[in-house]
Design an enzyme around this catalytic site. Sequence first.
Site, PDB file in Angstrom:
ATOM      1  N   CYS A   3      37.053  -6.718  58.468  1.00 15.86           N
ATOM      2  CA  CYS A   3      36.748  -7.794  57.530  1.00 15.86           C
ATOM      3  C   CYS A   3      37.665  -7.770  56.324  1.00 15.86           C
ATOM      4  O   CYS A   3      37.231  -7.485  55.208  1.00 15.86           O
ATOM      5  CB  CYS A   3      35.289  -7.713  57.115  1.00 15.86           C
ATOM      6  SG  CYS A   3      34.226  -8.126  58.475  1.00 15.86           S
ATOM      7  N   GLU A   4      38.927  -8.026  56.558  1.00 15.42           N
ATOM      8  CA  GLU A   4      39.938  -8.099  55.501  1.00 15.42           C
ATOM      9  C   GLU A   4      40.981  -9.093  55.977  1.00 15.42           C
ATOM     10  O   GLU A   4      41.475  -8.977  57.113  1.00 15.42           O
ATOM     11  CB  GLU A   4      40.675  -6.751  55.352  1.00 15.42           C
ATOM     12  CG  GLU A   4      39.841  -5.594  54.917  1.00 15.42           C
ATOM     13  CD  GLU A   4      39.818  -5.397  53.417  1.00 15.42           C
ATOM     14  OE1 GLU A   4      40.725  -5.907  52.724  1.00 15.42           O
ATOM     15  OE2 GLU A   4      38.884  -4.733  52.948  1.00 15.42           O
TER      16      GLU A   4
ATOM     17  N   GLY B 193      61.118  13.256  55.734  1.00 19.02           N
ATOM     18  CA  GLY B 193      61.468  11.894  55.332  1.00 19.02           C
ATOM     19  C   GLY B 193      62.476  11.188  56.216  1.00 19.02           C
ATOM     20  O   GLY B 193      62.882  10.070  55.919  1.00 19.02           O
TER      21      GLY B 193
ATOM     22  N   PRO C 269      60.214  17.863  58.845  1.00 20.56           N
ATOM     23  CA  PRO C 269      60.026  16.533  59.424  1.00 20.56           C
ATOM     24  C   PRO C 269      58.611  16.318  59.947  1.00 20.56           C
ATOM     25  O   PRO C 269      58.003  17.231  60.510  1.00 20.56           O
ATOM     26  CB  PRO C 269      61.020  16.525  60.587  1.00 20.56           C
ATOM     27  CG  PRO C 269      61.157  17.967  60.970  1.00 20.56           C
ATOM     28  CD  PRO C 269      60.959  18.774  59.717  1.00 20.56           C
ATOM     29  N   GLY C 270      58.073  15.138  59.752  1.00 21.76           N
ATOM     30  CA  GLY C 270      56.772  14.778  60.323  1.00 21.76           C
ATOM     31  C   GLY C 270      56.964  13.551  61.192  1.00 21.76           C
ATOM     32  O   GLY C 270      56.991  13.612  62.426  1.00 21.76           O
ATOM     33  N   ARG C 271      57.167  12.415  60.529  1.00 19.81           N
ATOM     34  CA  ARG C 271      57.296  11.125  61.198  1.00 19.81           C
ATOM     35  C   ARG C 271      58.339  11.146  62.322  1.00 19.81           C
ATOM     36  O   ARG C 271      58.106  10.607  63.401  1.00 19.81           O
ATOM     37  CB  ARG C 271      57.707  10.076  60.157  1.00 19.81           C
ATOM     38  CG  ARG C 271      57.790   8.664  60.680  1.00 19.81           C
ATOM     39  CD  ARG C 271      58.534   7.752  59.684  1.00 19.81           C
ATOM     40  NE  ARG C 271      58.201   8.020  58.316  1.00 19.81           N
ATOM     41  CZ  ARG C 271      57.262   7.360  57.624  1.00 19.81           C
ATOM     42  NH1 ARG C 271      56.601   6.384  58.185  1.00 19.81           N
ATOM     43  NH2 ARG C 271      57.016   7.677  56.366  1.00 19.81           N
TER      44      ARG C 271
ATOM     45  N   TYR D 238      51.177   8.840  61.081  1.00 20.20           N
ATOM     46  CA  TYR D 238      50.374   8.236  60.015  1.00 20.20           C
ATOM     47  C   TYR D 238      49.509   7.074  60.499  1.00 20.20           C
ATOM     48  O   TYR D 238      49.180   6.179  59.732  1.00 20.20           O
ATOM     49  CB  TYR D 238      51.278   7.792  58.841  1.00 20.20           C
ATOM     50  CG  TYR D 238      52.113   8.926  58.298  1.00 20.20           C
ATOM     51  CD1 TYR D 238      51.518   9.964  57.601  1.00 20.20           C
ATOM     52  CD2 TYR D 238      53.493   8.983  58.507  1.00 20.20           C
ATOM     53  CE1 TYR D 238      52.278  11.025  57.111  1.00 20.20           C
ATOM     54  CE2 TYR D 238      54.260  10.029  58.027  1.00 20.20           C
ATOM     55  CZ  TYR D 238      53.645  11.043  57.333  1.00 20.20           C
ATOM     56  OH  TYR D 238      54.386  12.096  56.852  1.00 20.20           O
TER      57      TYR D 238
HETATM   58  N1  LLP Z   1      57.192  17.311  53.272  1.00 19.79           N
HETATM   59  C1  LLP Z   1      56.541  16.847  52.200  1.00 19.79           C
HETATM   60  C2  LLP Z   1      56.423  17.680  51.024  1.00 19.79           C
HETATM   61  C3  LLP Z   1      55.994  15.557  52.221  1.00 19.79           C
HETATM   62  O1  LLP Z   1      55.382  15.108  51.145  1.00 19.79           O
HETATM   63  C4  LLP Z   1      56.104  14.774  53.388  1.00 19.79           C
HETATM   64  C5  LLP Z   1      55.522  13.442  53.445  1.00 19.79           C
HETATM   65  C6  LLP Z   1      56.775  15.308  54.494  1.00 19.79           C
HETATM   66  C7  LLP Z   1      57.310  16.574  54.395  1.00 19.79           C
HETATM   67  C8  LLP Z   1      56.931  14.561  55.790  1.00 19.79           C
HETATM   68  O2  LLP Z   1      57.610  13.360  55.644  1.00 19.79           O
HETATM   69  P1  LLP Z   1      58.039  12.537  56.956  1.00 19.79           P
HETATM   70  O3  LLP Z   1      59.097  13.331  57.657  1.00 19.79           O
HETATM   71  O4  LLP Z   1      56.843  12.367  57.792  1.00 19.79           O
HETATM   72  O5  LLP Z   1      58.551  11.252  56.416  1.00 19.79           O
HETATM   73  N2  LLP Z   1      51.744   7.803  54.852  1.00 19.79           N
HETATM   74  C9  LLP Z   1      53.135   7.434  54.612  1.00 19.79           C
HETATM   75  C10 LLP Z   1      54.043   8.625  54.545  1.00 19.79           C
HETATM   76  C11 LLP Z   1      53.675   9.577  53.444  1.00 19.79           C
HETATM   77  C12 LLP Z   1      54.566  10.753  53.439  1.00 19.79           C
HETATM   78  C13 LLP Z   1      54.148  11.741  52.420  1.00 19.79           C
HETATM   79  N3  LLP Z   1      54.870  12.937  52.478  1.00 19.79           N
HETATM   80  C14 LLP Z   1      53.569   6.478  55.734  1.00 19.79           C
HETATM   81  O6  LLP Z   1      52.756   6.164  56.587  1.00 19.79           O
HETATM   82  O7  LLP Z   1      54.704   6.012  55.726  1.00 19.79           O
END
Ligand code: LLP
Length: 458
Positions: free
Chosen positions: A388-389, A273, A316-318, A417
């Site tokens: 088309c939106e 997050g 971390p992902g994003r 994402y």
């Molecule tokens: N761990 C869990 C359990 C999660 O549910 C998530 C994201 C992450 C880690 C990674 O979070 P990050 O570091 O990437 O913020 N599609 C949405 C984001 C959905 C995130 C869902 N869970 C967007 O494009 O903002």
Amino acid sequence: MSVDHNAIEKTDAVLHEGEDSVFYVRDGALYIEGVRASDLAKKYGTPLYVYSNRMIRERFAEIRRDFLDRYSRNDGLGDDRAGAYAAYAAKAFLTPVMCRIVAEEGFLLDVVSGGEFFTAIQAGFPADRIKYHGNNKTIQELEEAIGAGVGRIVIDGLDELFIIEEIAERAGRIQPVLFRITPEVSAGAHDHITTGRRDSKFGVPMDEDVLYPLVGRAVESPHIHFLGLHFHVGSQLFDPAPYIEATGKALGVIDEINRRFAYSVPELCIGGGFGIRYTRAEERQPYAAFTGPVVALVNSYCEERGLIPPDIGIEPGRSIVGDAGVTLYTVGSIKQIPDGPKYVSIDGGMSDNIRPALYGAVYEAMLADKAAAKAADKETVTICGKLCESGDRIIDGASLAKAERGDILCVFSTGAYGYSMASNYNKIPKAAACLVDGEEARLIVRRQTYEEMIAPEI
Ligand code: LLP
């Protein structure tokens, strides 16, 4: 890679500009590491996701330096009380090449579906370094994962423990699990990415008669290794406060588990997050701004109560891939509505980036080869896609150099994402992706063909 910083022109166009930014302007053109952005568009076509290898690697290195190395109690990651561990959240962006990068960097991988698990295994990612999430894992998904020797399963459903016990018993395995708790903390840049509230579909409620019987069972079960607790409060966060608040609650549960079951909880994962810079209004915080106070709280709490501090995990992902990626598009139709907006249309849109339509996400963009345009020469336009939106707008009120058909447009911070949430709406094939490494670029996702797109359709 050698970047001649004297040759870099100062511009307000590049979102991530800084002394050693991988994005910079030279001779009026946008560069990504050592490669001119428009050359990539020429070579691979558009829309094109472009990732900077250096920036991705730097994020992993920052986590190692400021979190893993700082809090490690031994050399192992995640096993035998390592002190700290980190998993990359695959949902942000996952391809076989990304799996290999994560493996090389020594991180665990967090997956949430059979498809993500399959991608990782196909890429040779070790199953015991995979952590499996999901609020509704199917029995087949659990069987495949446990059969392959998955390292951790994060239990979310109330009946999941019993299903896992049964499968693990049949497979002759002792399955390590964590419980995802609902920390009852509200955080997140948008309601859709807020996950920690009490009414959330995610997590096991911390209620006395729900959580503790499950934990008691996990502690006792011969087929389960109870590793600990997990929470994820939300996404795109800049403030450590919700992590600290949720950690406080989780520590209360850990203390209670220790008291009731004489069980020292080995792990606490605080999720992902961590926010990134989509626009100039946002300032990414270093990982240490979040992990520092969390670790301090865990240590002081445990010391006061004579508990062994749990290992702290992050996911971390994003923040690993988000701002390391951009999308290049080709400008097509340009339409000035009399007394209305000027639309600059691109050859992609919500099919490769659903975030503006879904969350009202805001981005910044520039014309890659008109990077030296002065503020006075810029105009305010609406950048819209070709789907088309009416909601298929990538940026409202973008400040752009005067666009012409054929210009290459670069939208920043699309690395997370975008590809992973892409669709074939309007039968638009999925875009290609490339990875830039210094002066070199290589394709990591080939553009989908029409034939591939309709192949499953009978
Ligand atoms: N761990 C869990 C359990 C999660 O549910 C998530 C994201 C992450 C880690 C990674 O979070 P990050 O570091 O990437 O913020 N599609 C949405 C984001 C959905 C995130 C869902 N869970 C967007 O494009 O903002």
